[in-house]
Design a protein around this motif. Structure first.
Motif, PDB file in Angstrom:
ATOM      1  N   VAL A  27      -6.340  -9.615   5.819  1.00  0.00           N
ATOM      2  CA  VAL A  27      -6.976  -8.367   6.413  1.00  0.00           C
ATOM      3  C   VAL A  27      -6.078  -7.442   7.078  1.00  0.00           C
ATOM      4  N   ALA A  28      -5.953  -6.245   6.817  1.00  0.00           N
ATOM      5  CA  ALA A  28      -5.191  -5.517   7.699  1.00  0.00           C
ATOM      6  C   ALA A  28      -6.098  -4.460   8.367  1.00  0.00           C
ATOM      7  N   MET A  29      -5.998  -4.264   9.818  1.00  0.00           N
ATOM      8  CA  MET A  29      -6.764  -3.192  10.594  1.00  0.00           C
ATOM      9  C   MET A  29      -5.935  -2.134  11.082  1.00  0.00           C
ATOM     10  N   PHE A  30      -6.406  -0.795  11.011  1.00  0.00           N
ATOM     11  CA  PHE A  30      -5.558   0.341  11.682  1.00  0.00           C
ATOM     12  C   PHE A  30      -6.783   1.046  12.374  1.00  0.00           C
ATOM     13  N   PHE A  85      -8.711  -3.212   5.666  1.00  0.00           N
ATOM     14  CA  PHE A  85      -8.156  -3.493   4.149  1.00  0.00           C
ATOM     15  C   PHE A  85      -8.360  -4.855   3.743  1.00  0.00           C
ATOM     16  N   PHE A  86      -9.155  -5.294   2.915  1.00  0.00           N
ATOM     17  CA  PHE A  86      -9.175  -6.661   2.206  1.00  0.00           C
ATOM     18  C   PHE A  86      -8.215  -6.915   1.010  1.00  0.00           C
ATOM     19  N   ALA A 127      -5.341  -2.697  -1.865  1.00  0.00           N
ATOM     20  CA  ALA A 127      -6.520  -3.378  -1.255  1.00  0.00           C
ATOM     21  C   ALA A 127      -7.730  -3.442  -2.291  1.00  0.00           C
ATOM     22  N   SER A 128      -8.356  -4.691  -2.565  1.00  0.00           N
ATOM     23  CA  SER A 128      -9.457  -4.679  -3.498  1.00  0.00           C
ATOM     24  C   SER A 128     -10.727  -4.213  -2.880  1.00  0.00           C
ATOM     25  N   ALA A 129     -10.768  -3.956  -1.469  1.00  0.00           N
ATOM     26  CA  ALA A 129     -11.797  -3.275  -0.758  1.00  0.00           C
ATOM     27  C   ALA A 129     -11.602  -2.863   0.529  1.00  0.00           C
ATOM     28  N   PHE A 130     -12.345  -1.959   0.945  1.00  0.00           N
ATOM     29  CA  PHE A 130     -12.158  -1.410   2.483  1.00  0.00           C
ATOM     30  C   PHE A 130     -13.186  -1.253   3.171  1.00  0.00           C
ATOM     31  N   ALA A 131     -13.311  -1.422   4.241  1.00  0.00           N
ATOM     32  CA  ALA A 131     -14.664  -0.855   5.305  1.00  0.00           C
ATOM     33  C   ALA A 131     -13.915  -0.052   6.164  1.00  0.00           C
TER      34      ALA A 131
END
Length: 184
Positions: free
Chosen positions: A151-154, A111-112, A55-59
């Motif tokens: 974008v992946a979301m968990f 995850f981006f 990922a280049s970034a994550f929130a």
């Protein structure tokens, strides 16, 4: 009458959360502690290692809550990490309708993969969502359709009792840190 009360409460929560928008964004020790606990829980899941590496970034949203009874809402605040640094606060609000009843607490991570998706996230946007969800205390089963290939979301359920099949709209807003970027 109960549906009206829930809808009125939901609108009130969304309006009150808007007050958070105008205060300076800072990353306190308390917030850092809750984020670190959430990140440790996500990093403990082996299947997420690839996402953390690529990922280049994550929130990360350490505490998100959703409640519904026909109509429902969800709310959570999190933090955006770019290159290992905290660059700002993210706020998620969601309104949904469908067959749902109950309350649920969970943590979530996005995850981006690329800069385009990250830029769209920072601009704030609405997304169409659909959910199938069953939560009983701390055991759960949930499925959320992917809403974008970059974008992946968990999510990890923390507790509650919620049965849900719904559609709705979800919005993420981003607020950059006031001052310097924080290195955790």
């Amino acid at each position: 009458m109960n549906t009206f009360k829930l809808l009125a409460s939901t609108v009130l929560v969304v309006l009150c959360s808007a007050c958070v928008v105008w205060e300076p964004v800072t990353y306190s020790d308390e917030q850092q502690e809750s984020v670190e606990l959430a990140l440790a829980a996500f990093r403990a899941e082996e299947q997420l290692a690839t996402y953390f590496n690529e990922a280049s970034a994550f929130a990360v949203f350490p505490a998100t809550y959703r409640a519904g009874a026909g109509f429902g809402a969800a709310y959570g605040q999190g933090w955006l990490f770019e290159g290992g640094d905290v660059t700002g606060r993210a706020m998620m609000t969601e309104l949904f309708v469908g067959a749902n009843v109950g309350v649920q607490g969970y943590r979530k991570i996005l995850f981006f993969r690329g800069e385009w998706a990250l830029d769209q996230f920072k601009r704030g946007r609405f997304e169409f969502t659909g959910q199938a969800n069953a939560t009983a205390v701390k055991s759960s089963v949930s499925a959320s359709p992917a809403y974008h290939p970059e974008v992946a979301m968990f999510s990890q359920v923390k507790g509650g009792l919620l049965l849900e099949v719904s559609v709705g709209t979800q919005r993420y807003d981003f607020f950059p840190l006031a001052g310097d970027v924080v290195k955790p």
